[in-house]
Every structure is written in C-alpha cells, then in structure tokens.
Design a protein around this motif. Sequence first.
Motif, PDB file in Angstrom:
ATOM      1  N   MET A  15      10.143  54.256  41.424  1.00  0.00           N
ATOM      2  CA  MET A  15      11.336  55.106  41.460  1.00  0.00           C
ATOM      3  C   MET A  15      11.996  54.936  42.825  1.00  0.00           C
ATOM      4  O   MET A  15      11.333  55.081  43.857  1.00  0.00           O
ATOM      5  N   VAL A  16      13.286  54.601  42.813  1.00  0.00           N
ATOM      6  CA  VAL A  16      13.985  54.345  44.076  1.00  0.00           C
ATOM      7  C   VAL A  16      15.324  55.083  44.090  1.00  0.00           C
ATOM      8  O   VAL A  16      15.774  55.619  43.074  1.00  0.00           O
ATOM      9  N   THR A  17      15.949  55.061  45.257  1.00  0.00           N
ATOM     10  CA  THR A  17      17.294  55.619  45.400  1.00  0.00           C
ATOM     11  C   THR A  17      18.302  54.626  44.835  1.00  0.00           C
ATOM     12  O   THR A  17      18.403  53.494  45.314  1.00  0.00           O
TER      13      THR A  17
ATOM     14  N   ALA B  17      13.056  51.712  38.383  1.00  0.00           N
ATOM     15  CA  ALA B  17      13.131  50.261  38.460  1.00  0.00           C
ATOM     16  C   ALA B  17      11.714  49.703  38.425  1.00  0.00           C
ATOM     17  O   ALA B  17      10.758  50.408  38.082  1.00  0.00           O
ATOM     18  N   SER B  18      11.561  48.441  38.769  1.00  0.00           N
ATOM     19  CA  SER B  18      10.238  47.833  38.839  1.00  0.00           C
ATOM     20  C   SER B  18      10.305  46.593  39.707  1.00  0.00           C
ATOM     21  O   SER B  18      11.378  46.037  39.943  1.00  0.00           O
ATOM     22  N   TRP B  19       9.158  46.193  40.220  1.00  0.00           N
ATOM     23  CA  TRP B  19       9.038  44.908  40.881  1.00  0.00           C
ATOM     24  C   TRP B  19       7.954  44.130  40.157  1.00  0.00           C
ATOM     25  O   TRP B  19       7.233  44.680  39.318  1.00  0.00           O
ATOM     26  N   LEU B  20       7.844  42.855  40.439  1.00  0.00           N
ATOM     27  CA  LEU B  20       6.941  41.994  39.683  1.00  0.00           C
ATOM     28  C   LEU B  20       5.868  41.431  40.607  1.00  0.00           C
ATOM     29  O   LEU B  20       6.175  40.812  41.626  1.00  0.00           O
TER      30      LEU B  20
ATOM     31  N   ALA C 223       7.644  49.318  48.646  1.00  0.00           N
ATOM     32  CA  ALA C 223       6.608  49.670  47.672  1.00  0.00           C
ATOM     33  C   ALA C 223       5.732  48.464  47.356  1.00  0.00           C
ATOM     34  O   ALA C 223       4.503  48.578  47.241  1.00  0.00           O
ATOM     35  N   ALA C 224       6.371  47.297  47.219  1.00  0.00           N
ATOM     36  CA  ALA C 224       5.604  46.084  46.934  1.00  0.00           C
ATOM     37  C   ALA C 224       4.681  45.739  48.104  1.00  0.00           C
ATOM     38  O   ALA C 224       3.518  45.372  47.911  1.00  0.00           O
ATOM     39  N   LEU C 225       5.185  45.880  49.322  1.00  0.00           N
ATOM     40  CA  LEU C 225       4.364  45.601  50.500  1.00  0.00           C
ATOM     41  C   LEU C 225       3.229  46.615  50.624  1.00  0.00           C
ATOM     42  O   LEU C 225       2.087  46.259  50.947  1.00  0.00           O
ATOM     43  N   ASP C 226       3.528  47.881  50.349  1.00  0.00           N
ATOM     44  CA  ASP C 226       2.492  48.918  50.408  1.00  0.00           C
ATOM     45  C   ASP C 226       1.384  48.641  49.392  1.00  0.00           C
ATOM     46  O   ASP C 226       0.219  49.023  49.604  1.00  0.00           O
ATOM     47  N   ALA C 227       1.750  47.989  48.288  1.00  0.00           N
ATOM     48  CA  ALA C 227       0.769  47.669  47.241  1.00  0.00           C
ATOM     49  C   ALA C 227       0.012  46.376  47.531  1.00  0.00           C
ATOM     50  O   ALA C 227      -0.794  45.935  46.711  1.00  0.00           O
ATOM     51  N   GLY C 228       0.301  45.768  48.683  1.00  0.00           N
ATOM     52  CA  GLY C 228      -0.471  44.602  49.083  1.00  0.00           C
ATOM     53  C   GLY C 228       0.178  43.256  48.863  1.00  0.00           C
ATOM     54  O   GLY C 228      -0.492  42.222  48.966  1.00  0.00           O
ATOM     55  N   ALA C 229       1.483  43.217  48.552  1.00  0.00           N
ATOM     56  CA  ALA C 229       2.151  41.926  48.348  1.00  0.00           C
ATOM     57  C   ALA C 229       2.017  41.070  49.601  1.00  0.00           C
ATOM     58  O   ALA C 229       2.270  41.533  50.717  1.00  0.00           O
TER      59      ALA C 229
END
Length: 346
Positions: free
Chosen positions: A65-67, A76-79, A118-124
């Motif tokens: 969820m983003v602004t 939204a989403s990232w892959l 968010a992707a970086l926080d998840a370890g990308a």
Amino acid sequence: MRIVVAPDSFKGTATAAAVAGAIRDGWLTERPTDDVVLVPMADGGEGTLDAFETAVPGAVRVPVMVTGPAGTPVQASWLRLPDGRAVVELAATSGLPLLDELLPETATSRGFGEAIAAALDAGATGLVLGIGGSASTDGGAPVLEALGLQSDGSGLRALPPLGVTVLTDVTSPLLGPDGAAAVFGPQKGITPDRVATVDERLAAWAARFPHVDPTTPGAGAAGGVGFGLLVWGATLARGADGVAEVLGLPGLLRGADVVITGEGRFDGQSAAGKVPSVVRALAAAVAPDARPMLVAGAIEAPLDDYAAAASLTVLATQTTGEPDDALADPLRFATIAGVRLARMAG
C-alpha cells in the motif's frame, strides 16, 4: 518449429502478456505441434511488471500500500525475482491512470519511492525500475524523500548490492525546451503559462545536486524522476533494451524459426527504440534465419523488415465490418492474427 512471441502491450487495450497469449492460442490452432515461447515485452511503462512476471519463472508479486499520485492510498505491488532483485513499476504506483483528474501542481511520485523502500526492506538485492507513465512533474524529490533523504541532503539509503537499473524510453533532459515540463507537462495538465514556473522549480531542485548533470539523456523522464534516481546513483537504460536484457531475450531467440513482435500502433516512431525494433534487431543478430512477423492494432509504416504482418484493425474490418471492434476486443483479433500468421508460415 520454434516460435518466439515478444510483443509490447497494446496501450490502453491489452497487456503484453495477454496479447502474447492470444497470438500463441491462434498459432497453435493452426500448428498445434510447434514450440511457442512467450516473452511479453515492455519499455519501462505500463505493463513492465506483467512482462517480467510472465517471462521469469518463480517471480512473485508482493502487495504494498503506497501513497498514490493524488496523495491518497493505492494498492500496488512489486515483483520479487528469483535472483533476489525486485521490479517496481512507477505507472502502478504513481501513474496517470490512477488519477480521476489531472493534478499538474500537486501530483506526487512518492508512492513509487515507498514501493522501492518496501522492496529494499524485504531484502531486495537489486532493483529494476520502470518509470514510464508518470502523473507528476516533481523531479523525483518525493521518491528520494521516501528513500530517506533529509532537507540537509543526508539520510539517503545506500544502493542495493546489485545496483539499480532504470528503464525508460525517454531521452529528454530535465530542464529547458526539451525538458520534463515543456515536453511532457502538457499531458499532465501543465498549461503553457505555467511551464516556465515548473521548469524553474525543477532547476532549483537540480541545483542542490551539482554532481549530477541535469542534461543527462533521460533525466527528464517521468517528470524528472529520472534525475532523482541519478542523484541516488542509479543507471538509466533504454527501456526496451533493458527489459530484453533482463529477460534474457537474446538467448531465448537463438534457434527460433519465427519471431513475432508487435505493439498497439506501428508507425514512424516504432523504429526509434520501441519494442518491435529492439526485438527485430536482436533476432537479426542471434537468429538471422528466423522469419520476423508483426502484429499491431494499426500499421502505419512500411513493413520492409517483416516477412508477414497482421493488423487487428484490418482483421476486424474483414471479420465484423467494424474496425473499432479491434479496440473493443483486441484479444479476439490477436488470436485471429496468430492463426493467419501460422498459415503464412507454411
């Protein structure tokens, strides 16, 4: 035969993945024993996430969820790619289609930065960023703020180990008559009398980062988000070329007997780095004996480089007598196109 199907999305009507699937279905109706490989393409704009998801086995969508561009929350989403990198698409977080009305002065790119964070926080461990379809002209400042940038220039988080590749088909600089405000501002609602003011605002933002050249080709992409990402240390890549490289398209094309590409409108601009020209050039380099074919909603340019082609508008006219049916039901006619091209293949 081995058939590689690598179209772009048909903007506003069908995703690249859906078009590729429809062409495959039509082809296999005529030639059911052929090996049809789908490689839906993109140029960094809408459909980039879908293209990677379809083409990369093991890719996983992660909701976030983003602004949104209007300042209100959007889903939204990232892959997540199997190699640890993440794909984030600006159009899905901060794009024009997310607005009910144009907001030339206040639309924000912040949600794109939030999805990246968010992707970086998840370890990308690396990022592939598609930046087409922006709703804003904010220089990417909100993106960097979402990545930790403080008013004194400190706090910006480090690049991931595998780096950041930015996909864009725009080569405009940040400022001036060919820049973000002058060229792309009007489609975002910036009136002619406001272009100079917005350009001055972008110039003041750029002046904070004298180590980054605002004349860099692509700095003006996505309302200046290209410049903001250069400040972070990202690398800009021509959209369709970058997507082809990440998807491994050159390797997939080797040994192909037929290569089918396409886009919504094949016209004089298609040769300037659009998906069909990139796919055609790669095929010529790694599979010179493959027969190149094209599927497009409308064909308005010479087809000298193609062994066969199908226009959805023409097919609709022949089938229903209504050319507008190609826009209303593009996948139906993409399937018919697949049948027609398979027959031409012999």
